[in-house]
Design a protein around this motif. Structure first.
Motif, short mmCIF file in Angstrom:
data_model
loop_
_atom_site.label_atom_id
_atom_site.label_comp_id
_atom_site.label_asym_id
_atom_site.label_seq_id
_atom_site.Cartn_x
_atom_site.Cartn_y
_atom_site.Cartn_z
N ASP A 161 0.84 -1.22 0.00
CA ASP A 161 0.00 0.00 0.00
C ASP A 161 0.86 1.25 0.00
O ASP A 161 0.62 2.20 -0.73
N LYS A 206 1.41 16.06 3.53
CA LYS A 206 1.13 14.82 2.79
C LYS A 206 -0.30 14.83 2.24
O LYS A 206 -0.59 14.24 1.22
N ASN A 265 2.48 1.72 -3.36
CA ASN A 265 1.53 2.25 -4.35
C ASN A 265 1.26 3.73 -4.11
O ASN A 265 1.15 4.50 -5.06
N LYS A 266 1.15 4.12 -2.84
CA LYS A 266 0.89 5.54 -2.53
C LYS A 266 2.04 6.41 -3.03
O LYS A 266 1.83 7.46 -3.63
N GLU A 267 3.27 5.97 -2.77
CA GLU A 267 4.43 6.75 -3.20
C GLU A 267 4.50 6.82 -4.73
O GLU A 267 4.77 7.86 -5.30
N SER A 326 2.06 6.65 -6.77
CA SER A 326 1.00 7.50 -7.31
C SER A 326 1.29 8.99 -7.04
O SER A 326 0.88 9.85 -7.81
N ARG A 327 2.03 9.30 -5.96
CA ARG A 327 2.41 10.71 -5.73
C ARG A 327 3.26 11.22 -6.90
O ARG A 327 3.23 12.39 -7.22
#
Ligand SMILES: Cc1cc2nc3c(=O)[nH]c(=O)nc-3n(C[C@H](O)[C@H](O)[C@H](O)COP(=O)(O)O)c2cc1C
Length: 366
Positions: free
Chosen positions: A38, A181, A41-43, A45-46
């Motif tokens: 997770d 963030k 994926n977050k990084e 997508s940033r």
């Protein structure tokens, strides 16, 4: 591949902007690490492109596939290889550009270095797209450092001539990181952020581009990490930061402005606070003699304006050996800085992981 970086943990990135895909091979990971997919994926997508008007319209979701070194949701201890397929290539934009070298980009130096055999489409291996694998690797470093409460946060300090507030080098805290963030355009002063966005759009309208500065802080690093001279915390972090395309400047603490201070202004007085040695100011950005002193680590990274711009520019056709006028087509970031924030953080976390592993090696990870 772009060589191998790192001692305790090492990585090599591969691929081209308009080839089949890009990726990274990470060596030195301990066996048994459960990856936080997770968080990765977050990084990713940033950093991913195509999400708003401030980035290139090339849409890539940067879905990754781990093809080796990971079994039953844990690292195996052998090299971890990750591939990210390219899905939105539009190489025809580059066909006519084969011998025409973009000012400010790596077309000329790449052609010379690789004798003309390099994939020139979209900057090939020099493309900013190659920062996606770096962010993947950085997310693993972030996961490992966060387990030890070492956290990182950044904001956009400058776009063109518009300035956000500086971090408070002593009082910066995780609360500020959480706020930043949550912002898709991470600035401390929201109004300044609006001005920055407007400026990017205005300059984009003029078929031009802007650069800027990212300011970063790392909290809760123990004192004593790093070494004098070659493996100083500054050298390690700067090495990776300067590997990011379009980075042209890095400074730590008060940085270049230290040059115009007196010693009495620049020195950070030591104090005892809650039984710990701290400093009253933090002009040295948490580093003395290449070694962390327990204060927040502070650095700033300067990005040049995106080289590919639609405005008329002078350049040359290297095959015909003629001077020509160039108007670049294709999809480009009008300003690299917003997408570069997670890349800067990834680079710093990887450099710090490499340094932190110095004492405990792979055992550090589990
Ligand atoms: C996240 C990111 C996105 C980038 N996007 C573009 C782009 O759309 N167009 C472009 O010309 N350069 C872009 N760049 C910058 C070029 O890759 C870079 O300027 C080029 O490789 C030359 O390297 P140098 O600027 O480090 O000398 C981007 C860089 C990063 C980090």
């Amino acid at each position: 591949m772009s060589g191998v970086w790192g001692e305790n943990i090492n990585l090599s990135i591969f691929g081209e902007s308009h080839g089949k895909g890009i990726g990274v091979i990470i060596g030195g990971l301990s066996a048994g690490v459960e990856l936080d997919i997770d968080l990765i994926n977050k990084e990713m997508s940033r950093r991913a492109p195509g999400k708003n008007q401030f980035s290139t319209s090339r849409k890539e979701c940067d879905k990754f596939e781990i093809i080796s070194g990971y079994f039953n949701n844990r690292t195996t201890g052998s090299p971890l290889c990750v591939v990210i397929n390219n899905t939105s290539q539009r190489s025809k934009d580059y066909e006519a550009m084969k011998d025409i070298i973009r000012p400010g980009h790596a077309d000329y130096t790449g052609k010379i270095k690789y004798l003309g055999f390099n994939d020139y489409r979209g900057g090939g291996h020099f493309s900013g797209r190659l920062t996606a694998p770096l962010v993947f690797a950085g997310a693993i470093a972030r996961q490992l450092l966060e387990k030890r409460s070492i956290i990182i946060g950044s904001h956009i300090l400058h776009i063109g001539k518009i300035h956000d507030d500086f971090f408070d080098y002593v009082k910066i805290n995780d609360d500020m990181f959480r706020k930043l963030k949550l912002r898709d355009f991470p600035v401390i002063d929201i109004e300044k952020g609006e001005e920055m966005r407007e400026q990017i759009l205005a300059v984009k309208e003029e078929k031009d581009s802007l650069g800027g500065i990212v300011e970063t802080a790392v909290l809760n690093l123990p004192p004593g990490v790093g070494a004098p001279f070659f493996d100083s915390v500054e050298s390690k972090i700067a090495h990776l930061l300067f590997s990011i395309p379009a980075v042209k400047g890095v400074e730590f603490g008060a940085g270049f402005s230290l040059a115009s201070m007196k010693g009495s202004e620049a020195n950070d007085p030591f104090i005892i606070q809650n039984d710990e040695v701290k400093t009253e100011t933090n002009n040295n950005g948490g580093i003395l003699g290449g070694i962390t002193n327990g204060m927040p680590l502070i650095f700033r990274t300067a990005f040049k304006p995106t080289p590919s711009i639609g405005r008329l520019q002078k350049t040359v056709d290297v095959a015909k050996k003629t001077n020509i006028d160039l108007e670049i087509e294709g999809r480009h970031d009008p300003c690299i800085v917003p997408r570069a924030v997670p890349v800067v953080e990834a680079a710093a976390m990887l450099a710090l992981l490499d340094l932190l592993m110095e004492k405990e090696g792979k055992a550090w990870m589990i």
